[in-house]
Design a protein around this motif. Sequence first.
Motif, PDB file in Angstrom:
ATOM      1  N   SER A  55       0.825  -1.201   0.000  1.00  0.00           N
ATOM      2  CA  SER A  55       0.000   0.000   0.000  1.00  0.00           C
ATOM      3  C   SER A  55       0.863   1.256   0.000  1.00  0.00           C
ATOM      4  O   SER A  55       0.627   2.198  -0.766  1.00  0.00           O
ATOM      5  N   ALA A  56       1.893   1.279   0.845  1.00  0.00           N
ATOM      6  CA  ALA A  56       2.805   2.423   0.900  1.00  0.00           C
ATOM      7  C   ALA A  56       3.560   2.569  -0.420  1.00  0.00           C
ATOM      8  O   ALA A  56       3.769   3.690  -0.903  1.00  0.00           O
ATOM      9  N   TRP A  57       3.949   1.450  -1.022  1.00  0.00           N
ATOM     10  CA  TRP A  57       4.689   1.489  -2.280  1.00  0.00           C
ATOM     11  C   TRP A  57       3.853   2.105  -3.396  1.00  0.00           C
ATOM     12  O   TRP A  57       4.320   2.966  -4.131  1.00  0.00           O
ATOM     13  N   VAL A  58       2.609   1.672  -3.517  1.00  0.00           N
ATOM     14  CA  VAL A  58       1.747   2.188  -4.593  1.00  0.00           C
ATOM     15  C   VAL A  58       1.557   3.692  -4.457  1.00  0.00           C
ATOM     16  O   VAL A  58       1.685   4.439  -5.432  1.00  0.00           O
ATOM     17  N   ILE A  59       1.278   4.147  -3.258  1.00  0.00           N
ATOM     18  CA  ILE A  59       1.073   5.580  -3.042  1.00  0.00           C
ATOM     19  C   ILE A  59       2.350   6.356  -3.359  1.00  0.00           C
ATOM     20  O   ILE A  59       2.318   7.370  -4.063  1.00  0.00           O
ATOM     21  N   SER A  60       3.492   5.873  -2.872  1.00  0.00           N
ATOM     22  CA  SER A  60       4.742   6.594  -3.116  1.00  0.00           C
ATOM     23  C   SER A  60       5.130   6.549  -4.589  1.00  0.00           C
ATOM     24  O   SER A  60       5.632   7.536  -5.137  1.00  0.00           O
ATOM     25  N   TRP A  61       4.858   5.439  -5.278  1.00  0.00           N
ATOM     26  CA  TRP A  61       5.199   5.354  -6.693  1.00  0.00           C
ATOM     27  C   TRP A  61       4.349   6.308  -7.527  1.00  0.00           C
ATOM     28  O   TRP A  61       4.850   6.940  -8.466  1.00  0.00           O
ATOM     29  N   LEU A  62       3.078   6.430  -7.183  1.00  0.00           N
ATOM     30  CA  LEU A  62       2.195   7.340  -7.922  1.00  0.00           C
ATOM     31  C   LEU A  62       2.682   8.791  -7.831  1.00  0.00           C
ATOM     32  O   LEU A  62       2.404   9.600  -8.718  1.00  0.00           O
ATOM     33  N   ILE A  63       3.379   9.111  -6.779  1.00  0.00           N
ATOM     34  CA  ILE A  63       3.955  10.453  -6.629  1.00  0.00           C
ATOM     35  C   ILE A  63       5.338  10.507  -7.270  1.00  0.00           C
ATOM     36  O   ILE A  63       5.671  11.449  -7.996  1.00  0.00           O
ATOM     37  N   ALA A  64       6.159   9.502  -7.030  1.00  0.00           N
ATOM     38  CA  ALA A  64       7.565   9.533  -7.454  1.00  0.00           C
ATOM     39  C   ALA A  64       7.738   9.508  -8.968  1.00  0.00           C
ATOM     40  O   ALA A  64       8.617  10.218  -9.490  1.00  0.00           O
ATOM     41  N   PHE A  65       6.963   8.726  -9.687  1.00  0.00           N
ATOM     42  CA  PHE A  65       7.175   8.618 -11.132  1.00  0.00           C
ATOM     43  C   PHE A  65       6.975   9.956 -11.844  1.00  0.00           C
ATOM     44  O   PHE A  65       7.874  10.413 -12.566  1.00  0.00           O
ATOM     45  N   PRO A  66       5.863  10.655 -11.632  1.00  0.00           N
ATOM     46  CA  PRO A  66       5.737  11.962 -12.302  1.00  0.00           C
ATOM     47  C   PRO A  66       6.773  12.986 -11.813  1.00  0.00           C
ATOM     48  O   PRO A  66       7.253  13.807 -12.599  1.00  0.00           O
ATOM     49  N   VAL A  67       7.124  12.918 -10.536  1.00  0.00           N
ATOM     50  CA  VAL A  67       8.146  13.841 -10.017  1.00  0.00           C
ATOM     51  C   VAL A  67       9.476  13.586 -10.715  1.00  0.00           C
ATOM     52  O   VAL A  67      10.173  14.526 -11.116  1.00  0.00           O
ATOM     53  N   LEU A  68       9.841  12.312 -10.883  1.00  0.00           N
ATOM     54  CA  LEU A  68      11.078  12.003 -11.606  1.00  0.00           C
ATOM     55  C   LEU A  68      11.048  12.526 -13.039  1.00  0.00           C
ATOM     56  O   LEU A  68      12.052  13.052 -13.534  1.00  0.00           O
ATOM     57  N   LEU A  69       9.916  12.389 -13.703  1.00  0.00           N
ATOM     58  CA  LEU A  69       9.805  12.901 -15.070  1.00  0.00           C
ATOM     59  C   LEU A  69      10.059  14.409 -15.108  1.00  0.00           C
ATOM     60  O   LEU A  69      10.659  14.924 -16.048  1.00  0.00           O
ATOM     61  N   ILE A  71      11.802  16.293 -12.691  1.00  0.00           N
ATOM     62  CA  ILE A  71      13.079  16.777 -12.160  1.00  0.00           C
ATOM     63  C   ILE A  71      14.315  16.205 -12.848  1.00  0.00           C
ATOM     64  O   ILE A  71      15.399  16.759 -12.695  1.00  0.00           O
ATOM     65  N   LEU A  72      14.192  15.129 -13.604  1.00  0.00           N
ATOM     66  CA  LEU A  72      15.380  14.546 -14.235  1.00  0.00           C
ATOM     67  C   LEU A  72      16.141  15.519 -15.139  1.00  0.00           C
ATOM     68  O   LEU A  72      17.379  15.536 -15.100  1.00  0.00           O
ATOM     69  N   PRO A  73      15.483  16.355 -15.935  1.00  0.00           N
ATOM     70  CA  PRO A  73      16.268  17.312 -16.734  1.00  0.00           C
ATOM     71  C   PRO A  73      17.093  18.260 -15.853  1.00  0.00           C
ATOM     72  O   PRO A  73      18.256  18.548 -16.162  1.00  0.00           O
TER      73      PRO A  73
END
Length: 88
Positions: A55-69, A71-73
């Motif tokens: 449950s914690a993983w799904v919630i954190s992934w839903l936030i982390a993936f778009p954030v990575l997209l 901030i990566l540049p």
Amino acid sequence: MTYPSSSLGRRKLPARFHAIVFPFILSIFMCGTVSAVSTAKGIGLTPDFVARWCSAWVISWLIAFPVLLLILPMVRRIVGWLVHAPSR
């Protein structure tokens, strides 16, 4: 158009997908690791650890993936300022 095959005989995605696939896979591993550590620290290795961790993983992934997209540049530019480019 044919795509190159990997060593396992599967077709590879074209290089243009690198900017999406890299943060996708990175976010899966990083969120899984960090959420597992945080969950274990918070509740211990209880019988319901796996369910709570997922449950914690799904919630954190839903936030982390778009954030990575997003901030990566910026991260690439910062790394470029701090690290010499490799010699070729």
